[in-house]
Design a protein around this motif. Structure first.
Motif, short mmCIF file in Angstrom:
data_model
loop_
_atom_site.label_atom_id
_atom_site.label_comp_id
_atom_site.label_asym_id
_atom_site.label_seq_id
_atom_site.Cartn_x
_atom_site.Cartn_y
_atom_site.Cartn_z
N ARG A 75 75.13 43.87 -35.39
CA ARG A 75 74.41 42.89 -34.56
C ARG A 75 75.36 42.06 -33.73
N VAL A 76 76.45 41.60 -34.35
CA VAL A 76 77.42 40.76 -33.64
C VAL A 76 78.11 41.54 -32.53
N LEU A 77 78.48 42.79 -32.82
CA LEU A 77 79.12 43.62 -31.79
C LEU A 77 78.15 43.90 -30.64
N LYS A 78 76.89 44.09 -30.97
CA LYS A 78 75.88 44.32 -29.94
C LYS A 78 75.78 43.11 -29.01
N ASN A 79 75.72 41.91 -29.58
CA ASN A 79 75.66 40.70 -28.77
C ASN A 79 76.93 40.54 -27.92
N THR A 80 78.09 40.77 -28.54
CA THR A 80 79.36 40.58 -27.84
C THR A 80 79.50 41.54 -26.67
N ILE A 81 79.25 42.83 -26.94
CA ILE A 81 79.41 43.84 -25.89
C ILE A 81 78.36 43.66 -24.80
N ALA A 82 77.12 43.31 -25.19
CA ALA A 82 76.06 43.14 -24.19
C ALA A 82 76.40 42.01 -23.23
N MET A 83 76.80 40.86 -23.75
CA MET A 83 77.12 39.74 -22.86
C MET A 83 78.43 39.97 -22.12
N GLY A 84 79.35 40.71 -22.74
CA GLY A 84 80.57 41.06 -22.03
C GLY A 84 80.30 41.98 -20.86
N LEU A 85 79.41 42.96 -21.06
CA LEU A 85 79.06 43.88 -19.97
C LEU A 85 78.30 43.16 -18.86
N PRO A 248 68.61 27.79 -34.45
CA PRO A 248 67.94 28.77 -35.31
C PRO A 248 67.07 29.78 -34.57
N LEU A 249 66.55 29.43 -33.38
CA LEU A 249 65.66 30.33 -32.65
C LEU A 249 66.42 31.49 -32.00
N VAL A 250 67.68 31.26 -31.64
CA VAL A 250 68.45 32.28 -30.93
C VAL A 250 69.69 32.70 -31.70
N ALA A 251 69.81 32.28 -32.95
CA ALA A 251 71.05 32.49 -33.71
C ALA A 251 71.42 33.97 -33.80
N ASP A 252 70.46 34.84 -34.03
CA ASP A 252 70.75 36.26 -34.20
C ASP A 252 71.21 36.93 -32.90
N ASN A 253 70.78 36.39 -31.77
CA ASN A 253 71.09 37.02 -30.48
C ASN A 253 72.26 36.39 -29.76
N ILE A 254 72.72 35.24 -30.22
CA ILE A 254 73.80 34.54 -29.51
C ILE A 254 75.11 34.59 -30.29
N GLU A 255 75.06 35.05 -31.53
CA GLU A 255 76.28 35.07 -32.34
C GLU A 255 77.19 36.20 -31.89
N VAL A 256 78.31 35.84 -31.26
CA VAL A 256 79.30 36.81 -30.81
C VAL A 256 80.41 36.90 -31.86
N LEU A 257 81.38 37.76 -31.61
CA LEU A 257 82.38 38.06 -32.62
C LEU A 257 83.21 36.84 -33.00
N ASP A 258 83.63 36.05 -32.01
CA ASP A 258 84.43 34.86 -32.32
C ASP A 258 83.63 33.84 -33.13
N TYR A 260 81.16 34.61 -35.12
CA TYR A 260 80.97 35.23 -36.43
C TYR A 260 82.22 35.01 -37.31
N VAL A 261 83.39 35.16 -36.70
CA VAL A 261 84.64 34.92 -37.44
C VAL A 261 84.72 33.47 -37.90
N TYR A 262 84.30 32.56 -37.04
CA TYR A 262 84.28 31.14 -37.42
C TYR A 262 83.33 30.90 -38.59
N ARG A 263 82.15 31.51 -38.51
CA ARG A 263 81.16 31.30 -39.57
C ARG A 263 81.66 31.86 -40.90
N ILE A 264 82.25 33.04 -40.85
CA ILE A 264 82.75 33.66 -42.08
C ILE A 264 83.95 32.89 -42.64
N GLY A 265 84.86 32.51 -41.75
CA GLY A 265 86.10 31.89 -42.22
C GLY A 265 85.96 30.43 -42.59
N ILE A 266 85.25 29.65 -41.76
CA ILE A 266 85.18 28.21 -41.98
C ILE A 266 83.94 27.82 -42.79
N ALA A 267 82.80 28.36 -42.41
CA ALA A 267 81.55 27.96 -43.08
C ALA A 267 81.46 28.50 -44.50
#
Length: 305
Positions: A75-85, A248-258, A260-267
């Motif tokens: 999901r995160v890669l999909k968001n990242t690549i989609a917005m990057g493209l 919360p309404l857009v969390a699944d679609n706006i979470e990009v890789l950076d 996600y790394v913040y959420r995993i590492g800090i949160a």
């Protein structure tokens, strides 16, 4: 004797320039290379409060976990690549803006437009979010105007629309970076030999033909280099913008890789897994950079690095 004096003067100037650049080299080394020591955490099952020497060595465990973390990572890669493209598809816009700005003959009007377009680049994303909330929220200015004109029946919350978040964030990024990026192309246009324009005018070429046959080819190398660099950095599209606009309404679609790394590492305090993701992203970026470099060498005959 004169040659020795010239050599000494050049050496002295070179030494002065080196000393002027030295503080910046040190800063780059401190903030970009010293933190690479932290990559060692990706190979240990590190827990906060426990010394690294007491943490068990797990080797490539967390790198293997990246490949098996199918749901969130996909999901995160999909968001990242989609917005990057989307950003890459919009990359011609600064070129068009720079050409249009260059064709404006009124000097003061051109400066006003350029300043107004460049100013958003220096606004923090926190302020951009505040402005966007005032304009595009359910009770914002946009909905008030549209409702009063009878164009919509009920307010639309763009900040909470998961289906439109990719396009909305891309539009904000373009608005913020358009003027600043166009400065690079304006510099490239300035570097085009004025005699070419004069020769075109003498041959009867119109302004549109001069743009198409002189200006566009003149800035195309710059555009290709920036485009290829954007492709190589497609996994590094930023953090602060998406962190500011996440809800919360857009969390699944706006979470990009950076993010996600913040959420995993800090949160969640999973420093080892977050470090492994960061290392993997770095190596993917390096592979993409050298891949597009080879592509540029085959297509243009020149490499970018």
């Amino acid at each position: 004797m004169l040659d020795q004096r010239v050599v000494k003067e050049k050496s002295k100037k070179s030494m002065v320039l080196l000393l002027m650049a030295l503080p910046f080299v040190i800063l780059v080394f401190m903030f970009n290379y010293v933190p690479l020591f932290g990559w060692i955490y990706a190979f240990f099952d590190y827990k906060p409060g426990i010394p690294l020497s007491s943490s068990p060595f797990v080797g490539l465990k967390f790198f293997e976990l990246i490949l098996h973390d199918g749901g969130d990572m996909a999901r995160v890669l999909k968001n990242t690549i989609a917005m990057g493209l989307l950003g890459i598809l919009c990359s011609p816009l600064p070129v068009i803006f720079a050409i249009m700005l260059n064709e404006v003959k009124h000097k003061y009007f051109r400066k006003i437009v350029q300043t107004a377009a460049t100013f958003p680049n220096f606004i923090s994303w926190v302020i951009v979010f505040s402005l966007s909330f005032s304009i595009f929220s359910s009770e914002g200015l946009f909905n008030q105007i549209m409702t009063s004109l009878g164009l919509i029946d009920k307010p639309a919350n763009l900040l909470g629309n998961a289906d439109a978040v990719w396009y909305f964030q891309t539009a904000l990024l373009i608005w913020k970076s358009l003027g600043w990026t166009s400065v690079i192309y304006l510099a490239a246009i300035t570097g085009i030999d004025a005699e070419i324009y004069e020769a075109g005018k003498m041959d009867g070429a119109s302004r549109l033909k001069l743009i198409w046959h002189v200006t566009v080819p003149g800035i195309m190398p710059t555009f290709i280099v920036l485009l290829l660099l954007s492709v190589s950095n497609i996994l590094t599209i930023g953090f602060d913008q998406y962190y500011a606009f996440k809800n919360p309404l857009v969390a699944d679609n706006i979470e990009v890789l950076d993010l996600y790394v913040y959420r995993i590492g800090i949160a969640t305090n999973d420093y080892s897994y977050a470090t492994a993701i960061g290392i993997a992203k770095t190596f993917v970026g390096i592979v993409l950079l050298f891949s597009v470099n080879m592509f540029a060498k085959k297509v243009r005959g020149q490499s970018i690095v």
